[in-house]
Write a protein that holds these residues in place. Structure first.
Motif: not given
Length: 314
Positions: A4-6, A38-39, A58-63
């Motif tokens: 909700a608030a990444p 992103n930020r 967070p959670g969008r792309w894997t490392d």
């Protein structure tokens, strides 16, 4: 960190500490740059100059996917292409601070390209031809592919699963999106198999900055596998502009003219993806502030009408 608030915990202190932790000592100057997914921040350095700090959603792309993006950017830079690549610290470009993954980039300014200029379009075409020659050397393995599952099916699911889509428009949206998906699938089948290469992926004019020395490309966050024309069509508003791009492109790489038939397909997929992207990210406070129109039923009504028009034209 929560869905909700990444970025709730991404305070200025965390950003400055991240820059310091990489060994680029900050002087406290901090400017938030425009970015939704992103930020991104411009940070002043004690020894002068600036870096740009990019904190990944967070959670969008894997490392592995982020590291492939970085490796591609560094490969392009090594080939003397004007691409802003991440800085590397002790062999690493993907860094961590307070639970966030981030990268630092050199700051490179510039102005928007003049896409009405055939000379500038040819210049961009030459650079994209060189970029794609590098991109064709190998494949991405961890990053997405430009296809119907990622550009239509997943965004449609996000919209249908979101409270942002008015309930009384649920069936109408689903029907319109299905029509576009079927039309896109039919057009792709008619065109036949095409070669996919590593792409910039989101090569719109905002990701090209021009200086007196010429253009440079930024933000490979959407780098993926796909047809070469994906990196061309968003720079070409009409046939003459595409011709100018391809005049330059052809000096460094052959272009398959069959791919031009994909432009309406790519445009259609981008429009479906846009609405689904907003719906999926609506929990992020930045999105209601940036896209307030998406909370209005009339916007979805127009979007549905647009989808039907797209399906008819395809």
């Amino acid at each position: 960190m929560s869905d909700a608030a990444p970025y709730a915990a991404l305070s200025p202190d965390v950003v400055l500490a991240a820059v310091d932790a990489a060994g680029s000592w900050s002087d406290g100057r901090l400017l938030t740059l425009n970015s939704y997914e992103n930020r991104v921040f411009q940070v002043g350095l004690e020894d002068g100059g600036f870096v740009v700090a990019k904190f990944y959603r967070p959670g969008r792309w894997t490392d592995a996917a982020i590291e492939e993006e970085h490796a591609f950017a560094l490969e392009l830079a090594a080939a003397e292409l004007p691409v802003v690549a991440p800085l590397v610290f002790n062999g690493r470009s993907l860094l961590r601070q307070e639970g966030y993954r981030y990268a630092l980039y050199p700051r490179r300014g510039g102005r928007a390209p003049s896409l009405e200029s055939p000379d500038q379009l040819e210049w961009l075409g030459r650079l994209l031809g060189r970029m794609h020659a590098v991109g064709a050397r190998e494949r991405f393995h961890a990053r997405a592919t430009l296809d119907r599952p990622t550009m239509i099916e997943a965004p449609v699911r996000a919209a249908l699963g979101s409270d942002l889509l008015p309930a009384h428009l649920f069936d109408a949206y689903r029907h319109a999106a299905r029509r576009v998906d079927e039309a896109v699938a039919g057009r792709i089948d008619a065109i036949g198999p095409l070669r996919s290469i590593r792409l910039h992926g989101d090569c719109h004019p905002g990701n090209v900055l021009w200086t007196d020395a010429g253009p440079h490309f930024v933000d490979l966050d959407d780098a993926r596998m796909g047809p070469a024309v994906q990196d061309l069509w968003m720079l070409a508003g009409d046939e003459a502009m595409m011709d100018a791009l391809l005049e330059g492109y052809g000096q460094f790489r052959d272009f398959d003219p069959t791919e031009l038939a994909l432009v309406p397909v790519l445009r259609a997929m981008r429009q479906v993806h846009y609405a689904g992207w907003i719906a999926e990210r609506w929990h992020d406070p930045a999105f209601p502030a940036a896209f307030p129109f998406a909370a209005e039923a009339r916007w979805w009504e127009q979007h549905i009408a647009d989808l039907h028009e797209i399906a008819d034209d395809l």
